[in-house]
Motif scaffolding. Sequence first.
Motif, PDB file in Angstrom:
ATOM      1  N   ASP A  87     -35.724 -35.875 -35.927  1.00 50.28           N
ATOM      2  CA  ASP A  87     -36.723 -36.310 -37.378  1.00 50.28           C
ATOM      3  C   ASP A  87     -36.539 -35.239 -38.358  1.00 50.28           C
ATOM      4  N   GLU A  88     -35.962 -33.999 -37.919  1.00 48.91           N
ATOM      5  CA  GLU A  88     -35.757 -32.938 -39.143  1.00 48.91           C
ATOM      6  C   GLU A  88     -34.522 -33.159 -39.987  1.00 48.91           C
ATOM      7  N   LEU A  89     -33.929 -34.227 -39.545  1.00 47.00           N
ATOM      8  CA  LEU A  89     -32.703 -34.444 -40.449  1.00 47.00           C
ATOM      9  C   LEU A  89     -33.156 -35.517 -41.568  1.00 47.00           C
ATOM     10  N   ASP A  90     -34.444 -36.013 -41.408  1.00 46.58           N
ATOM     11  CA  ASP A  90     -34.897 -36.821 -42.379  1.00 46.58           C
ATOM     12  C   ASP A  90     -35.527 -36.089 -43.804  1.00 46.58           C
ATOM     13  N   SER A  91     -35.298 -36.462 -44.998  1.00 50.78           N
ATOM     14  CA  SER A  91     -35.721 -35.643 -46.194  1.00 50.78           C
ATOM     15  C   SER A  91     -37.042 -36.279 -46.322  1.00 50.78           C
ATOM     16  N   ASP A  92     -37.857 -35.258 -47.293  1.00 50.58           N
ATOM     17  CA  ASP A  92     -38.998 -35.562 -47.894  1.00 50.58           C
ATOM     18  C   ASP A  92     -38.910 -36.589 -48.720  1.00 50.58           C
ATOM     19  N   TRP A  93     -40.027 -37.163 -49.195  1.00 45.79           N
ATOM     20  CA  TRP A  93     -39.811 -38.082 -50.569  1.00 45.79           C
ATOM     21  C   TRP A  93     -39.694 -37.345 -51.796  1.00 45.79           C
ATOM     22  N   SER A  94     -38.781 -37.867 -52.700  1.00 44.43           N
ATOM     23  CA  SER A  94     -38.152 -37.242 -53.783  1.00 44.43           C
ATOM     24  C   SER A  94     -38.206 -38.297 -55.065  1.00 44.43           C
ATOM     25  N   LEU A  95     -38.863 -37.764 -56.301  1.00 42.64           N
ATOM     26  CA  LEU A  95     -38.629 -38.541 -57.554  1.00 42.64           C
ATOM     27  C   LEU A  95     -37.180 -38.546 -58.084  1.00 42.64           C
TER      28      LEU A  95
END
Length: 222
Positions: free
Chosen positions: A155-163
């Motif tokens: 799960d640490e390989l998934d990014s946060d949400w970004s604009l």
Amino acid sequence: MTGKTMMTLAALVLAAAPAAAQVPASPFSLEVRGRAAYPTGDFGEEDETGSGVETGWGGSVAGHFQVTPVLSVYGGYSFTRFPTDLGDLEAELEALGIDDASIDIDDTGFDAGLRAMVPAGGGSAFLRGGLVYHRADVQLSDDLEDAIGGILDPDELDSDWSLGWQAGAGLLLPLGPRLSASLGASYTSYEPRFGDDSGEFEVSGESDLTYASIEVGLEFRP
């Protein structure tokens, strides 16, 4: 009632008939698109091992609201999956006993913006542009996920949400009174950020996720 009066009434009825028979167009429409996506920039480059991101595929669904005859606002959700070529890493992983090693990058999120249309031949040409609120999820094969499970939480390989932003152009061709086919191209760009809230593992600006797409779809107006 005189003949002249009857003729006047008949003329008024005939003039009003086409307007009464014409069903007002709904300002709402729903569009479903499929796409082939081609990674660009740093996202599309191979590294020193020969591994890199390949052509992706995906789709999106969007709702439109017609503000003026030319301009509409849209909002929707999109998904695009990019497989990867592991290059020399594949042989190294096989030597470690990981026979089924694959990595996919899923780009998912929300899109919103404006679309401008003008008549073109029997259809309409359009330009659209707006913001995206996306994230990048790294999907590992089962064998690869099991191999790194004791070292790193997948799960640490998934990014946060970004604009980010998106722009596109294309044609809308009528297939019937309420159904149209769309053909177009678009470009999407945003910077995924990975890691915890402290930003310890934040990815630099050189990691922008960018891709160009060829899209086909259908738009329905109720």
